[in-house]
Design an enzyme around this catalytic site. Structure first.
Site, PDB file in Angstrom:
ATOM      1  N   TRP A   1       0.679  -1.175  -0.128  1.00 18.33           N
ATOM      2  CA  TRP A   1       0.005  -0.094  -0.087  1.00 18.33           C
ATOM      3  C   TRP A   1       0.821   1.155  -0.004  1.00 18.33           C
ATOM      4  O   TRP A   1       0.617   2.187  -0.647  1.00 18.33           O
ATOM      5  CB  TRP A   1      -1.004  -0.011   1.169  1.00 18.33           C
ATOM      6  CG  TRP A   1      -1.899   1.232   1.303  1.00 18.33           C
ATOM      7  CD1 TRP A   1      -3.078   1.412   0.710  1.00 18.33           C
ATOM      8  CD2 TRP A   1      -1.802   2.469   2.097  1.00 18.33           C
ATOM      9  NE1 TRP A   1      -3.555   2.407   1.211  1.00 18.33           N
ATOM     10  CE2 TRP A   1      -2.609   3.072   1.989  1.00 18.33           C
ATOM     11  CE3 TRP A   1      -0.860   2.657   3.058  1.00 18.33           C
ATOM     12  CZ2 TRP A   1      -2.711   4.211   2.666  1.00 18.33           C
ATOM     13  CZ3 TRP A   1      -0.813   4.004   3.703  1.00 18.33           C
ATOM     14  CH2 TRP A   1      -1.812   4.835   3.324  1.00 18.33           C
ATOM     15  N   HIS A   2       2.196   1.221   0.581  1.00 19.74           N
ATOM     16  CA  HIS A   2       2.969   2.359   0.634  1.00 19.74           C
ATOM     17  C   HIS A   2       3.680   2.348  -0.537  1.00 19.74           C
ATOM     18  O   HIS A   2       4.229   3.669  -0.880  1.00 19.74           O
ATOM     19  CB  HIS A   2       3.950   2.185   1.887  1.00 19.74           C
ATOM     20  CG  HIS A   2       3.194   2.334   3.275  1.00 19.74           C
ATOM     21  ND1 HIS A   2       2.645   1.424   3.982  1.00 19.74           N
ATOM     22  CD2 HIS A   2       2.904   3.583   3.870  1.00 19.74           C
ATOM     23  CE1 HIS A   2       2.099   2.137   4.990  1.00 19.74           C
ATOM     24  NE2 HIS A   2       2.224   3.357   4.968  1.00 19.74           N
ATOM     25  N   GLY A   3       3.978   1.360  -1.247  1.00 20.64           N
ATOM     26  CA  GLY A   3       4.789   1.435  -2.543  1.00 20.64           C
ATOM     27  C   GLY A   3       5.029   0.094  -2.833  1.00 20.64           C
ATOM     28  O   GLY A   3       5.522  -0.913  -2.027  1.00 20.64           O
TER      29      GLY A   3
END
Length: 175
Positions: A104-106
């Site tokens: 979700w963060h990358g």
């Protein structure tokens, strides 16, 4: 070495104050419009274990992952009989949820490693709490909680060092 350790603690505090500050601003702004927005951070650095940390840190994301990824996976695994052990199903669900949190963060390595590190902490804590903690001598009450908070904070701060990308060669904002 000392600069890396100081960076780790500074980055942990930076992330907290930056993100909790934005959240507090959004909560305050929503109150102006009569909307009751729940807290997103509840003193996470005072959590005595990693499970409690995730109940206090970025609550909107962690509870969404718990309710919509972890719980649904565990219920489907139980219904389908995918695993012999409910604990194994729970651990796979934790890995899935926290791995997704990392993504979700990358898609950079630091975020994926961060999610897997958090999963390892959560699974490790579950195993420790169920199998080992009861066998250890109990520390005196005035020592037990501060020691647990200190250990948890260091584990979390190291996770944020992973998240920063400093260990994987990725870049991130510096405090």
């Amino acid at each position: 070495m000392a600069s890396g350790i100081s960076y780790m603690y500074a980055y942990a505090l930076y992330l907290f104050f930056d993100f909790a500050g934005y959240s507090a601003f959004a909560i305050g702004f929503s109150y102006l419009f009569g909307i009751r927005t729940p807290e997103n951070f509840r003193r996470p650095f005072l959590a005595p274990n990693i499970r409690e940390f995730w109940n206090r840190w970025h609550i909107s994301l962690s509870w969404w992952l718990r309710d919509h990824v972890y719980m649904r996976f565990v219920m489907a695994a139980a219904k389908g009989g995918w695993f012999r052990s409910q604990h194994l199903a729970s651990h796979v669900g934790i890995i899935l949820a926290m791995g997704l949190m990392g993504l979700w963060h990358g898609t950079q390595a630091q975020y994926i490693l961060y999610g897997l590190y958090q999963a390892a902490l959560l699974v490790g804590y579950d195993v420790f709490a169920r199998r080992i903690a009861g066998r250890l001598p109990r520390l005196p009450v005035p020592v037990r909680r501060p020691a647990a908070v200190l250990i948890t904070f260091h584990a979390v701060a190291f996770g944020f060092l992973i998240f920063s990308g400093r260990l994987t060669g990725g870049g991130s904002a510096t405090p």
